[in-house]
Design an enzyme around this catalytic site. Structure first.
Site, PDB file in Angstrom:
ATOM      1  N   PHE A   1      38.782  87.146  84.778  1.00 20.13           N
ATOM      2  CA  PHE A   1      38.966  88.409  83.860  1.00 20.13           C
ATOM      3  C   PHE A   1      39.635  88.259  82.661  1.00 20.13           C
ATOM      4  O   PHE A   1      40.709  87.928  82.828  1.00 20.13           O
ATOM      5  CB  PHE A   1      38.748  89.719  84.504  1.00 20.13           C
ATOM      6  CG  PHE A   1      38.197  90.797  83.458  1.00 20.13           C
ATOM      7  CD1 PHE A   1      36.968  91.114  83.531  1.00 20.13           C
ATOM      8  CD2 PHE A   1      39.103  91.645  82.679  1.00 20.13           C
ATOM      9  CE1 PHE A   1      36.490  92.118  82.810  1.00 20.13           C
ATOM     10  CE2 PHE A   1      38.384  92.649  81.758  1.00 20.13           C
ATOM     11  CZ  PHE A   1      36.995  92.730  82.045  1.00 20.13           C
TER      12      PHE A   1
ATOM     13  N   GLU B   1      27.200  87.159  70.847  1.00 20.31           N
ATOM     14  CA  GLU B   1      27.813  87.700  72.138  1.00 20.31           C
ATOM     15  C   GLU B   1      29.192  87.120  72.253  1.00 20.31           C
ATOM     16  O   GLU B   1      29.618  86.171  71.983  1.00 20.31           O
ATOM     17  CB  GLU B   1      27.019  87.461  73.535  1.00 20.31           C
ATOM     18  CG  GLU B   1      26.221  88.401  74.101  1.00 20.31           C
ATOM     19  CD  GLU B   1      26.868  89.603  74.816  1.00 20.31           C
ATOM     20  OE1 GLU B   1      27.927  89.930  74.298  1.00 20.31           O
ATOM     21  OE2 GLU B   1      26.202  90.090  75.550  1.00 20.31           O
ATOM     22  N   ASP B   2      29.987  88.305  72.856  1.00 20.12           N
ATOM     23  CA  ASP B   2      31.424  87.792  73.147  1.00 20.12           C
ATOM     24  C   ASP B   2      31.347  86.929  74.251  1.00 20.12           C
ATOM     25  O   ASP B   2      32.147  85.909  74.260  1.00 20.12           O
ATOM     26  CB  ASP B   2      32.242  89.146  73.369  1.00 20.12           C
ATOM     27  CG  ASP B   2      31.769  90.128  74.332  1.00 20.12           C
ATOM     28  OD1 ASP B   2      30.653  89.771  74.844  1.00 20.12           O
ATOM     29  OD2 ASP B   2      32.197  91.150  74.497  1.00 20.12           O
TER      30      ASP B   2
ATOM     31  N   ASP C   1      28.916  86.464  81.445  1.00 19.24           N
ATOM     32  CA  ASP C   1      29.466  86.315  82.916  1.00 19.24           C
ATOM     33  C   ASP C   1      28.445  86.119  83.784  1.00 19.24           C
ATOM     34  O   ASP C   1      28.087  84.915  83.979  1.00 19.24           O
ATOM     35  CB  ASP C   1      30.311  87.632  82.995  1.00 19.24           C
ATOM     36  CG  ASP C   1      31.027  87.663  84.290  1.00 19.24           C
ATOM     37  OD1 ASP C   1      30.853  86.825  85.251  1.00 19.24           O
ATOM     38  OD2 ASP C   1      31.535  88.663  84.666  1.00 19.24           O
TER      39      ASP C   1
ATOM     40  N   ARG D   1      41.661  94.562  72.920  1.00 16.48           N
ATOM     41  CA  ARG D   1      40.641  94.221  71.948  1.00 16.48           C
ATOM     42  C   ARG D   1      41.365  93.660  70.684  1.00 16.48           C
ATOM     43  O   ARG D   1      40.860  92.341  70.187  1.00 16.48           O
ATOM     44  CB  ARG D   1      39.406  95.019  71.408  1.00 16.48           C
ATOM     45  CG  ARG D   1      38.479  95.714  72.538  1.00 16.48           C
ATOM     46  CD  ARG D   1      37.480  96.505  71.835  1.00 16.48           C
ATOM     47  NE  ARG D   1      36.763  97.587  72.760  1.00 16.48           N
ATOM     48  CZ  ARG D   1      35.684  96.963  73.543  1.00 16.48           C
ATOM     49  NH1 ARG D   1      35.131  95.889  73.683  1.00 16.48           N
ATOM     50  NH2 ARG D   1      35.133  97.713  74.243  1.00 16.48           N
TER      51      ARG D   1
HETATM   52  P1  IMP Z   1      27.266  89.832  82.146  1.00 16.83           P
HETATM   53  O1  IMP Z   1      25.905  90.689  82.253  1.00 16.83           O
HETATM   54  O2  IMP Z   1      27.539  89.806  83.738  1.00 16.83           O
HETATM   55  O3  IMP Z   1      27.039  88.633  81.616  1.00 16.83           O
HETATM   56  O4  IMP Z   1      28.356  90.855  81.502  1.00 16.83           O
HETATM   57  C1  IMP Z   1      28.545  90.713  79.845  1.00 16.83           C
HETATM   58  C2  IMP Z   1      29.247  91.723  79.462  1.00 16.83           C
HETATM   59  O5  IMP Z   1      30.273  92.141  80.417  1.00 16.83           O
HETATM   60  C3  IMP Z   1      30.024  90.965  78.183  1.00 16.83           C
HETATM   61  O6  IMP Z   1      29.403  91.174  77.079  1.00 16.83           O
HETATM   62  C4  IMP Z   1      31.340  91.776  78.414  1.00 16.83           C
HETATM   63  O7  IMP Z   1      31.200  93.000  77.552  1.00 16.83           O
HETATM   64  C5  IMP Z   1      31.655  92.068  79.738  1.00 16.83           C
HETATM   65  N1  IMP Z   1      32.381  90.996  80.358  1.00 16.83           N
HETATM   66  C6  IMP Z   1      32.081  90.245  81.174  1.00 16.83           C
HETATM   67  N2  IMP Z   1      33.373  89.297  81.458  1.00 16.83           N
HETATM   68  C7  IMP Z   1      34.211  89.850  80.703  1.00 16.83           C
HETATM   69  C8  IMP Z   1      35.808  89.564  80.791  1.00 16.83           C
HETATM   70  O8  IMP Z   1      36.262  88.837  81.604  1.00 16.83           O
HETATM   71  N3  IMP Z   1      36.408  90.644  80.024  1.00 16.83           N
HETATM   72  C9  IMP Z   1      35.799  91.446  79.297  1.00 16.83           C
HETATM   73  N4  IMP Z   1      34.844  91.916  79.405  1.00 16.83           N
HETATM   74  C10 IMP Z   1      33.831  91.166  80.169  1.00 16.83           C
HETATM   75 MG    MG Z   2      29.559  92.729  75.489  1.00 11.34          MG
END
Ligand code: IMP
Ligand code: MG
Length: 179
Positions: free
Chosen positions: A155, A102-103, A106, A168
């Site tokens: 962010f 995973e990148d 959050d 990206r």
């Molecule tokens: P989560 O479900 O809140 O953990 O969000 C995960 C997904 O949201 C990641 O795989 C990203 O694609 C996107 N995401 C969350 N935070 C960021 C950020 O700071 N920048 C860009 N994409 C984000």
């Molecule tokens: Mg993602």
């Protein structure tokens, strides 16, 4: 003409050099942990592709790769909590050693969903390698086994991460300036 102060790409939080060094460390750790095994890496499109490509090239264990696409944010910067599979895997996971790449984690909602979904396919093992993690991720029980960097709750864009599909291609991770 935009001036430098109009640039939405703000402070660099993780440099290109730091990314390369940490990715090599993670690859060494993963390679040691999975010695004598074969890995299936699962890339979560689109954000993880840069990290995955660099990580995979540095692995010394035999590995295969497949991709999944999941909707999470659209073009907003806050989690919707709505997770939907846009593209599923091509290969079965039954009996395989699986590592989700995973990148960024959050809220952890995306990961929680993915783990539940992939665990149901009966892999031999299922772990997560996340390049970046934000503080909110501690609220859910889906902590990745491998983490590159812990970030403040901002962010970020670059090295695969986007804002409305832009940025990206930046070689570093930077905070996005928001109005
Ligand atoms: P989560 O479900 O809140 O953990 O969000 C995960 C997904 O949201 C990641 O795989 C990203 O694609 C996107 N995401 C969350 N935070 C960021 C950020 O700071 N920048 C860009 N994409 C984000
Ligand atoms: Mg993602």
């Amino acid at each position: 003409m935009p001036t430098p102060s109009d640039d939405p790409v703000g402070e660099i939080l993780v440099s290109e050099v730091a990314l390369a060094a940490r990715v090599r460390e993670l690859a060494a750790e993963v390679s040691a942990d999975y010695a004598d095994r074969e890995l299936v890496l699962i890339g979560v499109l689109k954000g993880a592709i840069f990290f995955l490509a660099d990580l995979m090239r540095a692995l010394t264990v035999p590995c295969e790769v497949d991709f999944m696409a999941i909707s999470s944010y659209g073009s907003a910067t806050k989690s919707s909590g709505v997770v939907r599979i846009l593209k599923d895997l091509d290969m079965p996971l039954e009996g395989r050693d699986v590592l989700i790449v995973e990148d960024i984690v959050d809220s952890g909602l995306t990961l929680q969903y993915l783990l539940r979904n992939l665990a149901a396919r009966n892999p031999a093992s299922l772990e997560v390698c996340a390049l970046l993690i934000k503080p909110g991720a501690r609220q859910v029980r889906s902590s990745p086994r491998y983490v590159g960097f812990e970030l403040p709750d901002r962010f970020v864009v670059g090295y695969g991460l986007d804002h409305a599909e832009r940025y990206r291609n930046l070689p570093f991770v930077a905070a996005l300036r928001q109005p």
